[in-house]
Design an enzyme around this catalytic site. Sequence first.
Site, mmCIF file in Angstrom:
data_model
loop_
_atom_site.group_PDB
_atom_site.id
_atom_site.type_symbol
_atom_site.label_atom_id
_atom_site.label_comp_id
_atom_site.label_asym_id
_atom_site.label_seq_id
_atom_site.Cartn_x
_atom_site.Cartn_y
_atom_site.Cartn_z
ATOM 1 C CG ASP A 22 -1.857 -1.243 1.515
ATOM 2 O OD1 ASP A 22 -2.453 -1.485 -0.036
ATOM 3 O OD2 ASP A 22 -1.989 -1.594 2.703
ATOM 4 C CD GLU A 182 -9.620 -2.403 -1.255
ATOM 5 O OE1 GLU A 182 -10.283 -2.081 0.695
ATOM 6 O OE2 GLU A 182 -8.837 -3.725 -1.231
#
Length: 523
Positions: A22, A182
């Site tokens: 991420d 997301e």
Amino acid sequence: MAHALTGKITYRNPVLPGFYPDPSAVRVGEDYYMVTSTFEYFPGVPVFRSKDLIHWEQIGHVLTRESQVNLRSRNSSEGIYAPTLRYNNGVFYMITTDVYGIGNFYVTATDPAGPWSDPIRIPYGNIDPSLFFDDDGKVYVSAQAAFGETSHIIQYEIDILTGEALSEPVVVFEGDEGPWVEGPHLYKINGLYYMMTASGGTGPMHREIIGRGTSPYGPFEMLPHPILTHNGLKDHPIQYTGHVELLDDVNGRWWALFLGVRPQGGKGSVLGRETFLAPVRWSEDGWPMIDNNEGHAAIVMEGPAIRESKASAAGLDNPVTTKFTSEGLGLEWMYNRVIPGQEELSLTEREGCLRLRGNANGLRDGGAHVFVCRRQQHHRMSIETRLSFAPGREGEQAGIAARLSDKSYYSVGITKKDGQTGILVTAMAQGSGTEAFTPIKEQVPVRLSIRSDGKEYELLYTLGGASAEWVSLGTLPAEALTPDADGAFTGVCLGMYAAGTKEGHSAPAYYDYFEYRPRAANE
């Protein structure tokens, strides 16, 4: 200020190998800063700096105090998810989610190396909040909401000083009908607002999608295909690509940092999700393109040079031996859920040694157990230490471990069983464990090692010196420590552990050094 560089540079992916998922990054002047997820590990959210987007140096952590986040009760793969890093008017902002904790919050700093503020909580969204500072001074939060197939992105305006919502959240992006829309990021580029998200879940169908519009709230015209995915390239060495950050360099060119996985034999990777880099190509009609099943994002990449000087990657593929001093451990070291206290960890009790003392929690028990670790960054590698430990009671242990989660790890250490001291091998896979005990006669320092060839982990010990022969205690499948098998969001971390009895009794364990060594293909 742009630099008139026209040359090319060749580099290798991933630019951050090992469990660094991420990625989120910003450019401030000629420097680039990046953060990644840490889940249950502490300190949380490492901060990296680079001059060229390729070579990254860790300069600190964002979350270093329990007043910022308390992870003691988090299970494996809970905790700190998907941070976003932003910069505005001399202040750095890191916004993230403490899953099953305080929820969404952000912290601030004027120096990205820290210290960072205590949390400012925000009211809406499930996970993956992101900040956007618009030209008119308004600040927006974009965040994931709902679950699975119903996932979508909500957005609202906040007071950046207090975190107070200045508007009600509204749905701004529903994605491409895939599950788990997301990781939203909102950008303003050449007068248009781009909403970019991941979709498909962080697995084989992972992809990055994008829309654009004339307002920060949309409506967003969807590009009809992903800007990044390898979900149609089953034999490509990089899989599960997505969760992208776009940023421009000092020359006005654009780049993408994103997560991906390097599977071994098609069975996942013990390294977890890593950080990759690829140049961005802008289409004639104004869409950023990276790699829609074309294979452009590769292990060996060529891209436009960002700066003339060539940064060194020294150390990345070289052995690293940690010698313990009172100055403390390096930034690559971390702990499970909390930094152990002085009773559990000391670098001053015995000169040149790390002293660990276990508590009532073992590696399989969860909670704040005593585990000092660093990420595994190569499929082929070895670790080694020399340990002095004389357990006084059954249940006391100390040694080294390759840990994916509380339910999946391999360890080799010293313990006492049936009145005898010996070497204990523990193999935990998805909550099911086996143990093997080998008595030893000599109460001398023991050297321990864990080695991996990418397919198996081998656990070894020796009672002799540097030239003594190692005794193999067996091999265990690497596949069992992959997130694909376990369901974890992390990757394997390697380090030293100590465990006490259920009453908390533990003899001191003294470690002389810790060596991490990448292994060549012929080793």
